[in-house]
Scaffold this motif. Structure first.
Motif, PDB file in Angstrom:
ATOM      1  N   LEU A 128      -6.730  -1.847  -6.782  1.00  0.00           N
ATOM      2  CA  LEU A 128      -7.249  -3.096  -6.228  1.00  0.00           C
ATOM      3  C   LEU A 128      -8.276  -2.814  -5.134  1.00  0.00           C
ATOM      4  N   MET A 129      -7.934  -1.904  -4.224  1.00  0.00           N
ATOM      5  CA  MET A 129      -8.839  -1.582  -3.128  1.00  0.00           C
ATOM      6  C   MET A 129     -10.159  -1.030  -3.651  1.00  0.00           C
ATOM      7  N   ARG A 130     -10.100  -0.083  -4.582  1.00  0.00           N
ATOM      8  CA  ARG A 130     -11.327   0.509  -5.110  1.00  0.00           C
ATOM      9  C   ARG A 130     -12.177  -0.523  -5.857  1.00  0.00           C
ATOM     10  N   ALA A 131     -11.533  -1.393  -6.623  1.00  0.00           N
ATOM     11  CA  ALA A 131     -12.283  -2.403  -7.379  1.00  0.00           C
ATOM     12  C   ALA A 131     -12.977  -3.391  -6.440  1.00  0.00           C
ATOM     13  N   ILE A 132     -12.286  -3.810  -5.403  1.00  0.00           N
ATOM     14  CA  ILE A 132     -12.886  -4.738  -4.441  1.00  0.00           C
ATOM     15  C   ILE A 132     -14.015  -4.041  -3.686  1.00  0.00           C
ATOM     16  N   GLN A 133     -13.779  -2.804  -3.245  1.00  0.00           N
ATOM     17  CA  GLN A 133     -14.836  -2.067  -2.542  1.00  0.00           C
ATOM     18  C   GLN A 133     -16.066  -1.876  -3.423  1.00  0.00           C
ATOM     19  N   GLU A 134     -15.842  -1.536  -4.682  1.00  0.00           N
ATOM     20  CA  GLU A 134     -16.974  -1.321  -5.589  1.00  0.00           C
ATOM     21  C   GLU A 134     -17.820  -2.591  -5.699  1.00  0.00           C
ATOM     22  N   GLU A 135     -17.162  -3.725  -5.897  1.00  0.00           N
ATOM     23  CA  GLU A 135     -17.906  -4.988  -6.004  1.00  0.00           C
ATOM     24  C   GLU A 135     -18.582  -5.340  -4.681  1.00  0.00           C
ATOM     25  N   LEU A 136     -17.852  -5.185  -3.596  1.00  0.00           N
ATOM     26  CA  LEU A 136     -18.394  -5.527  -2.280  1.00  0.00           C
ATOM     27  C   LEU A 136     -19.641  -4.709  -1.969  1.00  0.00           C
ATOM     28  N   GLN A 166     -28.118  -7.066  -1.668  1.00  0.00           N
ATOM     29  CA  GLN A 166     -28.481  -8.072  -0.667  1.00  0.00           C
ATOM     30  C   GLN A 166     -29.085  -7.448   0.592  1.00  0.00           C
ATOM     31  N   GLY A 167     -29.621  -6.254   0.456  1.00  0.00           N
ATOM     32  CA  GLY A 167     -30.344  -5.650   1.572  1.00  0.00           C
ATOM     33  C   GLY A 167     -29.582  -4.640   2.396  1.00  0.00           C
ATOM     34  N   HIS A 168     -28.420  -4.194   1.917  1.00  0.00           N
ATOM     35  CA  HIS A 168     -27.621  -3.223   2.668  1.00  0.00           C
ATOM     36  C   HIS A 168     -27.192  -2.063   1.772  1.00  0.00           C
ATOM     37  N   GLY A 203     -26.777  -5.633  11.602  1.00  0.00           N
ATOM     38  CA  GLY A 203     -25.326  -5.504  11.477  1.00  0.00           C
ATOM     39  C   GLY A 203     -24.645  -6.854  11.296  1.00  0.00           C
ATOM     40  N   MET A 204     -25.093  -7.847  12.059  1.00  0.00           N
ATOM     41  CA  MET A 204     -24.511  -9.189  11.926  1.00  0.00           C
ATOM     42  C   MET A 204     -24.794  -9.764  10.546  1.00  0.00           C
ATOM     43  N   ASP A 205     -25.975  -9.467   9.999  1.00  0.00           N
ATOM     44  CA  ASP A 205     -26.305  -9.915   8.655  1.00  0.00           C
ATOM     45  C   ASP A 205     -25.348  -9.291   7.639  1.00  0.00           C
ATOM     46  N   GLU A 206     -25.097  -7.989   7.779  1.00  0.00           N
ATOM     47  CA  GLU A 206     -24.166  -7.307   6.869  1.00  0.00           C
ATOM     48  C   GLU A 206     -22.768  -7.898   6.988  1.00  0.00           C
ATOM     49  N   ILE A 207     -22.314  -8.111   8.198  1.00  0.00           N
ATOM     50  CA  ILE A 207     -20.969  -8.653   8.425  1.00  0.00           C
ATOM     51  C   ILE A 207     -20.837 -10.036   7.774  1.00  0.00           C
ATOM     52  N   ALA A 208     -21.829 -10.889   7.984  1.00  0.00           N
ATOM     53  CA  ALA A 208     -21.792 -12.236   7.397  1.00  0.00           C
ATOM     54  C   ALA A 208     -21.801 -12.168   5.871  1.00  0.00           C
ATOM     55  N   LYS A 209     -22.656 -11.306   5.325  1.00  0.00           N
ATOM     56  CA  LYS A 209     -22.724 -11.187   3.861  1.00  0.00           C
ATOM     57  C   LYS A 209     -21.432 -10.597   3.297  1.00  0.00           C
ATOM     58  N   ALA A 210     -20.884  -9.604   3.953  1.00  0.00           N
ATOM     59  CA  ALA A 210     -19.629  -9.002   3.476  1.00  0.00           C
ATOM     60  C   ALA A 210     -18.509 -10.046   3.470  1.00  0.00           C
ATOM     61  N   ARG A 211     -18.424 -10.843   4.514  1.00  0.00           N
ATOM     62  CA  ARG A 211     -17.381 -11.886   4.561  1.00  0.00           C
ATOM     63  C   ARG A 211     -17.572 -12.906   3.450  1.00  0.00           C
ATOM     64  N   ALA A 212     -18.820 -13.276   3.182  1.00  0.00           N
ATOM     65  CA  ALA A 212     -19.096 -14.244   2.108  1.00  0.00           C
ATOM     66  C   ALA A 212     -18.753 -13.648   0.737  1.00  0.00           C
ATOM     67  N   ILE A 213     -19.076 -12.394   0.534  1.00  0.00           N
ATOM     68  CA  ILE A 213     -18.756 -11.734  -0.738  1.00  0.00           C
ATOM     69  C   ILE A 213     -17.244 -11.662  -0.926  1.00  0.00           C
ATOM     70  N   ILE A 259     -14.935 -13.307  -3.867  1.00  0.00           N
ATOM     71  CA  ILE A 259     -13.983 -12.537  -4.679  1.00  0.00           C
ATOM     72  C   ILE A 259     -12.613 -13.211  -4.635  1.00  0.00           C
ATOM     73  N   GLU A 260     -12.191 -13.581  -3.446  1.00  0.00           N
ATOM     74  CA  GLU A 260     -10.890 -14.238  -3.302  1.00  0.00           C
ATOM     75  C   GLU A 260     -10.870 -15.570  -4.053  1.00  0.00           C
ATOM     76  N   HIS A 261     -11.935 -16.339  -3.949  1.00  0.00           N
ATOM     77  CA  HIS A 261     -12.023 -17.626  -4.649  1.00  0.00           C
ATOM     78  C   HIS A 261     -11.922 -17.426  -6.163  1.00  0.00           C
ATOM     79  N   ARG A 262     -12.616 -16.411  -6.654  1.00  0.00           N
ATOM     80  CA  ARG A 262     -12.579 -16.129  -8.092  1.00  0.00           C
ATOM     81  C   ARG A 262     -11.154 -15.793  -8.560  1.00  0.00           C
ATOM     82  N   HIS A 263     -10.436 -14.997  -7.759  1.00  0.00           N
ATOM     83  CA  HIS A 263      -9.055 -14.649  -8.130  1.00  0.00           C
ATOM     84  C   HIS A 263      -8.130 -15.861  -8.035  1.00  0.00           C
ATOM     85  N   ARG A 264      -8.367 -16.692  -7.038  1.00  0.00           N
ATOM     86  CA  ARG A 264      -7.550 -17.921  -6.906  1.00  0.00           C
ATOM     87  C   ARG A 264      -7.763 -18.818  -8.126  1.00  0.00           C
TER      88      ARG A 264
END
Length: 162
Positions: free
Chosen positions: A18-26, A33-35, A103-113, A117-122
């Protein structure tokens, strides 16, 4: 048809998958997206940053990583333009790790991604099943942390340091 039965994976295997799959997608999505230079080791620090900054010792405690490893990762993030070090206004001897605009851009994008992912699983599992899974998984995490926090000498370690 003996021998064709599927063995149930253990918790470690499932958690790792699970961790590797989420990290790979993230990180693949972040790259698009620029990072492109952010790696999972960087995410282990970026996830705990705040706009006002965080001390490296606090990042070490929050991430569960040794202070020297955190320092190395912060050095990499400084070089990549994601964070900068600034004096701590509460203690001029200490430094804060402060996210840059990049860095703030990356943090915001990572949280949105991660939210997507969580929404898709729900959606795939159904809201009730996903909520039950998440609640149960959180209890397992808390139980494991309780072991870590109360264990002076984890199995397989030598308390003498030898």
């Amino acid at each position: 048809m003996m021998g064709t039965a599927k063995k149930d994976p253990d918790l470690g295997m499932l958690t790792g998958q699970l961790m590797r799959a989420i990290q790979e997608e993230l990180f693949q999505t972040l790259a698009g997206q620029g990072h492109p230079h952010v790696r999972p080791r960087h995410g282990s620090i970026l996830a705990f940053l705040h706009p006002e900054g965080v001390r490296a010792t606090d990042l070490s405690a929050r991430s569960g990583q040794h202070k020297q490893i955190v320092g190395t990762i912060v050095d990499e993030l400084v070089g990549l333009g994601y964070v900068r070090r600034e004096p701590d206004p509460r203690d001029r001897r200490a430094k804060l790790v402060v996210p840059t605009e990049h860095g703030m851009d990356e943090i915001a994008k990572a949280r949105a991604i991660l939210a997507a992912i969580e929404h898709r699983h729900r959606q795939a599992l159904g809201s009730d099943a996903y909520t039950a899974f998440k609640d149960t998984f959180q209890r397992v995490v808390e139980h494991q942390r309780a072991w870590r926090d109360t264990c002076d000498d984890p199995p397989g370690t030598d308390p003498s340091g030898a």
